[in-house]
Design an enzyme around this catalytic site. Structure first.
Site, PDB file in Angstrom:
ATOM      1  NE  ARG A   1      -3.767  -4.253   1.744  1.00  0.00           N
ATOM      2  CZ  ARG A   1      -3.805  -5.616   0.816  1.00  0.00           C
ATOM      3  NH1 ARG A   1      -3.170  -6.624   1.156  1.00  0.00           N
ATOM      4  NH2 ARG A   1      -4.159  -5.487  -0.260  1.00  0.00           N
TER       5      ARG A   1
ATOM      6  CE  LYS B   1      -7.352   2.801  -0.859  1.00  0.00           C
ATOM      7  NZ  LYS B   1      -7.121   1.520  -1.887  1.00  0.00           N
TER       8      LYS B   1
ATOM      9  CG  ASP C   1      -7.174   3.759  -4.455  1.00  0.00           C
ATOM     10  OD1 ASP C   1      -8.062   2.964  -4.263  1.00  0.00           O
ATOM     11  OD2 ASP C   1      -6.149   3.566  -3.894  1.00  0.00           O
TER      12      ASP C   1
ATOM     13  CG  ASP D   1      -2.693   3.671  -4.876  1.00  0.00           C
ATOM     14  OD1 ASP D   1      -1.546   3.979  -4.627  1.00  0.00           O
ATOM     15  OD2 ASP D   1      -3.293   2.715  -4.781  1.00  0.00           O
TER      16      ASP D   1
ATOM     17  CE  LYS E   1      -2.543   1.967  -7.733  1.00  0.00           C
ATOM     18  NZ  LYS E   1      -2.750   0.209  -7.763  1.00  0.00           N
TER      19      LYS E   1
END
EC number: 3.4.11.1
Length: 503
Positions: A357, A271, A294, A276, A283
């Site tokens: 994902r 990934k 990330d 992020d 967030k």
């Protein structure tokens, strides 16, 4: 860091400090005798317990003798490689703090240690060299030094030379092992450098450039797809996450092919979210700066492929890195959106912060369709739920192949980068059902790391030998784990050990 391996005894070589590995057994019988033979005071042993990673400094009385400083490093009972790893890492960290340029390790006991450990001398040497590299690491490339009034340019900034001394008849084996350990250690530190870089210093294109540089060092082929090619491939997951960004995405393929016929073809997917923010599902501000990490899975994959190439392992290793940042903007994907991935599977995006994902889904699809490897493994800082379950020191492991899971577990134990298997039972698939698409990208509050793995499983197209490693905890631990703040490079040693197990 330069490596020297010599048969000369540690007490007579040119070095700024000599590391003496002391076990709890040695502490009672041999440590005092050893210090006396080197002209040092036994008083240094007074409060020393020889626990793994414990250090104490002793000094030789005779002036002019090199090395003057003797760094006693505890190895506990000396029956585990992890104890030697802790000792060498701690010694190197201390050496950097003391601005020691040449650090020597006393390896006169290597044959006996290897016998106790039930391993070969080269394996022990590899651990010591890699640990010394790890302990010597500092991330200071972004410091100008302009405010450092105490800076002394005459002193070394780090360890310039690592010497394995007193190798005797084990010289050849120790040299081979130490060289291998230096390769793995340097690759792990390169991964740490990438993860420590902030978002304004590392875009998806920068990450692709890092893969190209790794390819030059390792001599393997690197291909980078730009946004146009990604669009042609209909990688809807990667493109959806990238919608809010001003920077284009990349998809990088690294292909190491060994000389001769490869024993296996292994696909590694990492990934690569360079920062992020969470996107529209923003967030919390507290801790968001750590989200530069990330892309730790991507860094691990890049450097694992490089290590495999430089070690000339007899397996083909193909790395895949989908990369973008995840930002909020007027063009960003929104909660409730339905996207179509490269596989044709549609996804309801319930939370834009479950973005990793989505990009992994396209990468897994591409790896399976284009290469159909023997084994597929993805690594990602995927879920905070995995930290809740396992804490910071251990990664979560999910697999549809128990033999592969067992192999990864054993590699975790051997490398010191531990993994723990969590279930992939079909009951959890119920939690990611969608009313409007084929699958939902979140599964509610419970079992978050498992539902994320179940999501990824839908994109392996029936592959029988797949594993997912959630490195959210150990990649950038805020508690426990590494004694050095920031990136750990977790996964590089794990994957290299795994690849070596097929060699």
């Amino acid at each position: 860091m330069r490596l020297t391996v010599t048969a000369k005894e540690g007490g007579s070589i040119k070095a700024d400090a000599l590391v003496l590995f002391i076990s709890t057994k040695d502490l009672k019988k041999e440590a005092g005798k050893l210090l006396r033979s080197l002209g040092a005071d036994e008083g240094a042993l007074k409060d020393f317990k020889a626990s793994a990673g414990e250090l104490v400094m002793a000094y030789r009385a005779a002036s002019g003798k090199s090395p003057l400083r003797l760094l006693l490093a505890g190895i506990g009972d000396g029956l585990k490689l992890e104890e030697f790893r802790k000792a060498a890492e701690a010694a190197a960290r201390k050496a950097v703090d003391l601005k020691i340029g040449i650090l020597a390790l006393d390896c006169s006991g290597a044959a006996q240690w290897a016998k106790q450990l039930k391993c070969k001398s080269d394996e022990l040497a590899a651990v010591l060299a890699g640990a010394a590299q790890y302990g010597a690491y500092r991330f200071d490339r972004l410091k100008s030094g302009k405010l450092d009034k105490k800076k002394d340019e005459s002193k070394p900034k780090g360890i310039s030379e690592l010497v394995f001394a007193g190798c005797g008849t084990q010289l050849g084996a120790i040299e081979n092992g130490a060289n291998a350990g230096m390769i793995v250690g340097s690759c792990q530190n390169a991964a740490r450098d990438l993860v420590n870089l902030p978002g304004n210093h590392l875009s998806a294109e920068d990450l692709a450039d890092a893969a190209r540089e790794a390819g030059k060092r390792g001599g393997f082929e690197v291909t980078v797809f730009d946004k146009k090619k990604i669009t042609e491939l209909k990688m809807g997951g990667l493109l959806a996450v990238n919608k809010g960004s001003e920077q284009p995405p990349t998809f990088t393929i690294m292909d190491y092919k060994p000389e001769g016929k490869a024993k296996k073809t292994i696909a590694l997917v990492g990934k690569g979210v360079t920062f992020d923010s969470g996107g529209i599902s923003l967030k919390p501000a507290q801790g968001m700066e750590e989200m530069k990490s990330d892309m730790a899975g991507a860094a691990c994959v890049i450097e694992a492929v490089e290590a495999a190439a430089r070690l000339a392992l007899p397996v083909r290793v193909i790395g895949f890195v989908p990369s973008t940042d995840n930002m909020p903007s007027g063009s960003a994907q929104m909660p409730g959106d339905v996207i179509t991935t490269m596989s044709g599977i549609t996804v309801e995006v319930g939370n834009t912060d479950a973005e990793g994902r989505l990009i992994l889904a396209d990468a897994l699809t591409y790896a399976k369709q284009e290469y159909n490897p023997d084994v597929m493994i993805d690594l990602a800082t995927l879920t905070g739920a995995c930290i809740v379950a396992l804490g910071y020191p251990v990664a979560g492991l999910f697999s549809n192949d128990e033999a592969l899971a067992d192999r990864l577990f054993k590699s975790g134990q051997a490398s010191g980068e531990k993994v723990w298997q969590l279930p992939l039972w079909d009951e959890y698939a119920e939690l990611i059902k969608s009313d409007v698409a084929d699958v939902h990208n979140t599964g509610g509050r419970g079992a978050g790391s498992i539902t994320a793995a179940k999501f990824l499983e839908k994109f392996i197209d029936g592959h029988k030998h797949w594993a997912h490693v959630d490195i959210a905890g150990p990649a950038f631990p805020t508690k426990g784990g590494s004694k050095v703040s920031g990136a750990t490079g977790f996964g590089v040693r794990l994957l290299v050990d795994l690849l070596q197990s097929w060699s």
